[in-house]
Design a protein around this motif. Structure first.
Motif, PDB file in Angstrom:
ATOM      1  N   PRO A  85      -4.620  -2.341  -4.137  1.00  0.00           N
ATOM      2  CA  PRO A  85      -3.487  -2.548  -5.416  1.00  0.00           C
ATOM      3  C   PRO A  85      -3.736  -4.104  -5.626  1.00  0.00           C
ATOM      4  O   PRO A  85      -3.589  -4.651  -4.546  1.00  0.00           O
ATOM      5  N   ASP A  86      -2.897  -4.609  -6.638  1.00  0.00           N
ATOM      6  CA  ASP A  86      -2.597  -5.633  -6.601  1.00  0.00           C
ATOM      7  C   ASP A  86      -1.489  -6.548  -5.469  1.00  0.00           C
ATOM      8  O   ASP A  86      -0.797  -6.142  -5.127  1.00  0.00           O
ATOM      9  N   GLY A  87      -2.150  -7.779  -4.864  1.00  0.00           N
ATOM     10  CA  GLY A  87      -1.481  -8.001  -4.108  1.00  0.00           C
ATOM     11  C   GLY A  87      -2.425  -7.440  -2.296  1.00  0.00           C
ATOM     12  O   GLY A  87      -2.108  -8.707  -1.274  1.00  0.00           O
ATOM     13  N   TRP A  88      -3.348  -7.234  -2.084  1.00  0.00           N
ATOM     14  CA  TRP A  88      -3.581  -7.100  -0.989  1.00  0.00           C
ATOM     15  C   TRP A  88      -5.107  -7.755  -1.026  1.00  0.00           C
ATOM     16  O   TRP A  88      -5.784  -8.222  -1.822  1.00  0.00           O
ATOM     17  N   ASP A  89      -4.777  -8.796  -0.061  1.00  0.00           N
ATOM     18  CA  ASP A  89      -5.250  -9.666   0.361  1.00  0.00           C
ATOM     19  C   ASP A  89      -6.848  -9.841   1.155  1.00  0.00           C
ATOM     20  O   ASP A  89      -7.425 -10.752   1.485  1.00  0.00           O
ATOM     21  N   GLY A  90      -6.815  -8.876   1.427  1.00  0.00           N
ATOM     22  CA  GLY A  90      -8.278  -8.092   2.254  1.00  0.00           C
ATOM     23  C   GLY A  90      -9.692  -8.015   1.856  1.00  0.00           C
ATOM     24  O   GLY A  90      -9.047  -7.833   0.301  1.00  0.00           O
ATOM     25  N   PRO A  91     -10.849  -7.874   1.735  1.00  0.00           N
ATOM     26  CA  PRO A  91     -11.954  -8.040   1.409  1.00  0.00           C
ATOM     27  C   PRO A  91     -12.084  -6.336   0.731  1.00  0.00           C
ATOM     28  O   PRO A  91     -11.567  -5.415   1.323  1.00  0.00           O
ATOM     29  N   VAL A  92     -12.638  -6.582  -0.709  1.00  0.00           N
ATOM     30  CA  VAL A  92     -12.284  -4.832  -1.174  1.00  0.00           C
ATOM     31  C   VAL A  92     -13.509  -3.789  -0.134  1.00  0.00           C
ATOM     32  O   VAL A  92     -12.886  -2.843   0.043  1.00  0.00           O
ATOM     33  N   GLY A  93     -14.166  -4.069   0.407  1.00  0.00           N
ATOM     34  CA  GLY A  93     -14.794  -3.213   0.991  1.00  0.00           C
ATOM     35  C   GLY A  93     -14.475  -2.976   2.536  1.00  0.00           C
ATOM     36  O   GLY A  93     -14.711  -1.961   2.870  1.00  0.00           O
ATOM     37  N   GLU A  94     -13.174  -3.420   2.437  1.00  0.00           N
ATOM     38  CA  GLU A  94     -12.518  -3.004   3.663  1.00  0.00           C
ATOM     39  C   GLU A  94     -11.221  -1.815   3.841  1.00  0.00           C
ATOM     40  O   GLU A  94     -10.876  -1.891   4.079  1.00  0.00           O
ATOM     41  N   TRP A  95     -11.467  -1.413   2.112  1.00  0.00           N
ATOM     42  CA  TRP A  95      -9.863  -1.112   2.355  1.00  0.00           C
ATOM     43  C   TRP A  95     -10.605   0.240   2.124  1.00  0.00           C
ATOM     44  O   TRP A  95     -11.178   1.123   2.388  1.00  0.00           O
ATOM     45  N   LEU A  96      -9.633   0.627   3.256  1.00  0.00           N
ATOM     46  CA  LEU A  96      -9.385   1.805   4.226  1.00  0.00           C
ATOM     47  C   LEU A  96      -9.692   3.464   3.419  1.00  0.00           C
ATOM     48  O   LEU A  96     -10.296   4.385   3.409  1.00  0.00           O
ATOM     49  N   ALA A  97      -8.838   3.300   1.831  1.00  0.00           N
ATOM     50  CA  ALA A  97      -8.286   4.663   1.573  1.00  0.00           C
ATOM     51  C   ALA A  97      -9.829   4.720  -0.019  1.00  0.00           C
ATOM     52  O   ALA A  97     -10.147   5.909  -0.280  1.00  0.00           O
ATOM     53  N   ALA A  98     -11.020   3.657   0.236  1.00  0.00           N
ATOM     54  CA  ALA A  98     -12.195   3.726  -0.507  1.00  0.00           C
ATOM     55  C   ALA A  98     -12.287   5.342  -1.004  1.00  0.00           C
ATOM     56  O   ALA A  98     -12.752   4.763  -1.732  1.00  0.00           O
ATOM     57  N   ASP A  99     -12.623   5.774   0.380  1.00  0.00           N
ATOM     58  CA  ASP A  99     -13.208   7.012   0.523  1.00  0.00           C
ATOM     59  C   ASP A  99     -12.706   8.348   0.797  1.00  0.00           C
ATOM     60  O   ASP A  99     -13.477   9.249   0.872  1.00  0.00           O
ATOM     61  N   GLN A 100     -11.522   8.201   0.697  1.00  0.00           N
ATOM     62  CA  GLN A 100     -10.675   9.260   0.628  1.00  0.00           C
ATOM     63  C   GLN A 100     -11.435   9.950  -0.252  1.00  0.00           C
ATOM     64  O   GLN A 100     -10.923   9.871  -1.389  1.00  0.00           O
ATOM     65  N   TYR A 101     -11.328  11.702  -0.269  1.00  0.00           N
ATOM     66  CA  TYR A 101     -11.821  12.409  -0.981  1.00  0.00           C
ATOM     67  C   TYR A 101     -10.105  13.320  -1.314  1.00  0.00           C
ATOM     68  O   TYR A 101      -9.348  13.211  -0.731  1.00  0.00           O
ATOM     69  N   ALA A 139       0.498  -1.014  -0.286  1.00  0.00           N
ATOM     70  CA  ALA A 139       0.092  -0.137   0.265  1.00  0.00           C
ATOM     71  C   ALA A 139       0.871   1.329   0.046  1.00  0.00           C
ATOM     72  O   ALA A 139       0.381   2.370   1.211  1.00  0.00           O
ATOM     73  N   TRP A 140       1.764   0.913  -0.807  1.00  0.00           N
ATOM     74  CA  TRP A 140       3.521   2.591  -1.014  1.00  0.00           C
ATOM     75  C   TRP A 140       2.115   3.106  -2.410  1.00  0.00           C
ATOM     76  O   TRP A 140       2.158   2.102  -3.660  1.00  0.00           O
ATOM     77  N   ALA A 141       2.132   4.502  -2.876  1.00  0.00           N
ATOM     78  CA  ALA A 141       1.389   4.993  -3.741  1.00  0.00           C
ATOM     79  C   ALA A 141       2.502   5.875  -4.193  1.00  0.00           C
ATOM     80  O   ALA A 141       2.832   7.100  -3.062  1.00  0.00           O
TER      81      ALA A 141
END
Length: 118
Positions: free
Chosen positions: A51-67, A35-37
């Motif tokens: 990103p590829d390689g992240w193995d958690g559920p997509v709904g739990e990706w913490l940065a999804a709602d970042q503006y 998770a380095w951008a």
């Protein structure tokens, strides 16, 4: 990668990381493995999708709602902070916390952060 090594590539585009993009990734909560951008992926908001390689559920990706603030957004925030901190009608120290919701010192720190990204 061993724990002592510093990652030098973006997990989205494999582009190079700068000290600034590492700091911004950490500030956004992206400082976990996979998770380095880079600056480009931060600017375009690519980091909002795991990103590829992240193995958690997509709904739990913490940065999804970042503006993602654009240059005009940053300019507006910087100008507003400068006005309330130092402008001709700056908010008095006695009222600052109550009216703004953060201490004057915290507002100055925010201004420093935003001014560095402007």
């Amino acid at each position: 990668m061993s724990i002592d090594q510093v990652q030098d590539y973006c997990d989205w585009c494999m582009g190079p990381l700068s000290a600034e993009s590492r700091a911004r990734s950490r500030w956004l909560g992206l400082s976990t493995e996979h998770a380095w951008a880079c600056s480009t992926c931060l600017r375009t908001g690519d980091y909002r999708v795991p990103p590829d390689g992240w193995d958690g559920p997509v709904g739990e990706w913490l940065a999804a709602d970042q503006y993602v603030l654009g240059p005009d957004d940053v300019e507006a925030v910087v100008n507003a902070l400068r006005e309330i901190l130092d402008g001709p009608n700056a908010v008095p120290d006695a009222d600052f916390q109550l009216r703004i919701g953060v201490s004057r010192a915290d507002a100055r720190q925010t201004l420093r952060r935003f001014s560095g990204s402007a």
